[in-house]
Design an enzyme around this catalytic site. Structure first.
Site, PDB file in Angstrom:
ATOM      1  N   PRO A 153      30.966   4.866   4.888  1.00  0.00           N
ATOM      2  CA  PRO A 153      30.119   6.026   5.194  1.00  0.00           C
ATOM      3  C   PRO A 153      30.948   7.280   5.421  1.00  0.00           C
ATOM      4  CG  PRO A 153      29.368   4.103   6.405  1.00  0.00           C
ATOM      5  CD  PRO A 153      30.647   3.704   5.733  1.00  0.00           C
ATOM      6  N   CYS A 154      30.466   8.401   4.869  1.00  0.00           N
ATOM      7  CA  CYS A 154      31.271   9.625   4.868  1.00  0.00           C
ATOM      8  C   CYS A 154      30.842  10.640   5.920  1.00  0.00           C
ATOM      9  CB  CYS A 154      31.197  10.284   3.491  1.00  0.00           C
ATOM     10  SG  CYS A 154      29.528  10.842   3.042  1.00  0.00           S
ATOM     11  N   GLN A 155      29.711  10.396   6.617  1.00  0.00           N
ATOM     12  CA  GLN A 155      29.168  11.448   7.482  1.00  0.00           C
ATOM     13  C   GLN A 155      30.145  11.887   8.561  1.00  0.00           C
ATOM     14  OE1 GLN A 155      27.573   8.775   6.487  1.00  0.00           O
ATOM     15  NE2 GLN A 155      25.627   9.401   5.587  1.00  0.00           N
ATOM     16  N   SER A 156      30.944  10.961   9.089  1.00  0.00           N
ATOM     17  CA  SER A 156      31.869  11.312  10.168  1.00  0.00           C
ATOM     18  C   SER A 156      32.973  12.244   9.690  1.00  0.00           C
ATOM     19  CB  SER A 156      32.491  10.034  10.748  1.00  0.00           C
ATOM     20  OG  SER A 156      31.502   9.198  11.291  1.00  0.00           O
ATOM     21  N   TYR A 157      33.321  12.164   8.387  1.00  0.00           N
ATOM     22  CA  TYR A 157      34.395  12.993   7.842  1.00  0.00           C
ATOM     23  C   TYR A 157      33.894  14.327   7.309  1.00  0.00           C
ATOM     24  CZ  TYR A 157      36.675   8.378   7.666  1.00  0.00           C
ATOM     25  OH  TYR A 157      37.168   7.142   7.962  1.00  0.00           O
TER      26      TYR A 157
END
Length: 392
Positions: free
Chosen positions: A89-93
């Site tokens: 998942p990319c949301q944190s980056y």
């Protein structure tokens, strides 16, 4: 044939590129790859994947639950995995958001653990550009943690680590009508005897970018709250012919219902402009004070350009107040099908779930055409190193 595993598969943008190829401007099956299984936790995305790739076993499960025993109990042959693809998942980056170094930001460790079990010759790890600037709890670059972790697998009972290459690829350079930069890490197992190193795909020097108009100009016009499942125009660009294929029924082409204020904002904002332009109109007295926008980013309420690739498609592609997703010619946001076109999903690709869930699947995907270029680079690498097994 090359054996593939897709982790964090989402709707299947990466798998699409390893299952299809283009012949005479038509998508056809690609028998050079065998996808052993895919893993996706989100149920709607997993179901979308299953509908589009019914021959690929889908494990709809938290990746943390997967281990050697689990996979063996699924009767999956993982003895010869050649390549693992996928990105956590990319949301944190993402640079849009809180950028917290949370459990999602650490999911690359689960990806790494799976690599230690499957031990592929090669892996392709994809994520957002923000991964390059994200910091860990010590204030150090997360990307350094990620790359170093892939180098050494010694704590996994002597599993072999990987030599990692890193590159930023922009989807618009590979036939996708969208400027979408993503970080790709490719790891090659250290014990392999190589005649040729991995080479990332390169864009054609003279390749003309595909514009938004080239991509969606054949799709029907929609008024506020309207939708249709009928094509009303013939495709007129090469890209539209490719995306349309033999599809007869138009799916996911539905416009949202917008209130008076949003409709007025969309009416006055020209191509390439957004929130700052609207506020300037208010400050100059050309628009009533009620239309002054106090929240959002510079490209919020932004209208796309007709003759350029779109900016990066996000989960909120049908929300006018979100990041530049207003149709270039019509006073509305993009429909799910238009978002899918801009991500290079063909019109016969089936999405499952509510409109918001479908848009999330589209916004999180790797563009299918970019994935095809990666698949071709994998073929070149395996053929050059004589890694491809002959069946039968």
């Amino acid at each position: 044939m090359i054996n593939v595993v897709d982790l964090f598969s989402g709707a299947g943008g990466l798998t699409f590129g390893f299952q299809k190829k283009i012949v005479r401007n038509r998508f056809v099956d690609d028998d050079r790859f065998n996808v052993i299984f895919a893993n996706e936790y989100e149920k709607n995305a997993a179901y979308t994947f299953k509908m589009n790739f019914p021959g690929v076993p889908m494990i709809q499960e938290d990746i943390g639950e997967l281990d050697l025993v689990y996979l063996q109990q699924m009767y999956l042959d993982i003895s010869n995995v050649d390549i693992v693809i996928g990105g956590p998942p990319c949301q944190s980056y993402s640079t849009v958001g809180k950028r917290q170094y949370d459990n999602r930001a650490r999911m690359y460790r689960e990806y790494r653990r799976m690599l230690s079990i499957l031990q592929p010759k090669l892996f392709i790890f994809e994520n957002v550009l923000g991964l390059l600037t994200m910091k860990n709890d010590l204030g150090l670059p997360v990307i350094d943690d990620v790359v170093k972790s892939f180098n050494d697998f010694s704590e996994f009972n002597g599993a072999i680590g990987y030599t990692v290459q890193k590159k930023v690829l922009n989807a618009q350079d590979f036939g996708v009508p969208q400027s979408r930069e993503r970080v790709f890490l490719v790891g090659v197992r250290k014990d392999l005897n190589l005649e040729r190193d991995w080479c990332f795909p390169t864009a054609g020097a003279m390749q003309k970018h595909v514009s938004v108009g080239d991509a969606i100009g054949d799709l029907p016009e929609l008024v506020n709250g309207a939708g249709t499942n009928h094509y009303t125009k013939h495709p007129y660009t090469k890209y539209q012919f490719l995306m349309r294929g033999n599809q007869k029924v138009l799916k996911n082409h539905v416009n949202g219902v917008n209130g008076r204020k949003i409709l007025k904002i969309m009416e006055v904002v020209p191509e390439g402009e957004g929130r700052p332009y609207i506020n300037q109109l208010v400050q100059k007295g050309k628009l009533a004070q009620e239309f002054y926008l106090t929240s959002g980013y510079g490209n919020s309420y932004g209208r796309l350009w007709w003759n350029r690739p779109s900016t990066t498609i996000t989960n909120n592609l049908s929300t006018p107040s979100s990041l530049r997703c207003i149709h270039p010619k019509q006073n509305r946001a993009l429909t799910s099908r238009e978002g899918a076109r801009l991500q290079s999903f063909p019109d016969n690709f089936i999405f499952y779930g509510s409109k918001e869930q479908v848009n999330s699947q589209i916004g999180n995907a790797v563009p299918s055409l970019l994935s095809m270029h990666l698949a071709n680079s994998v073929i070149d690498f395996f053929e050059s190193n004589k890694f491809i097994r002959q069946e039968g």
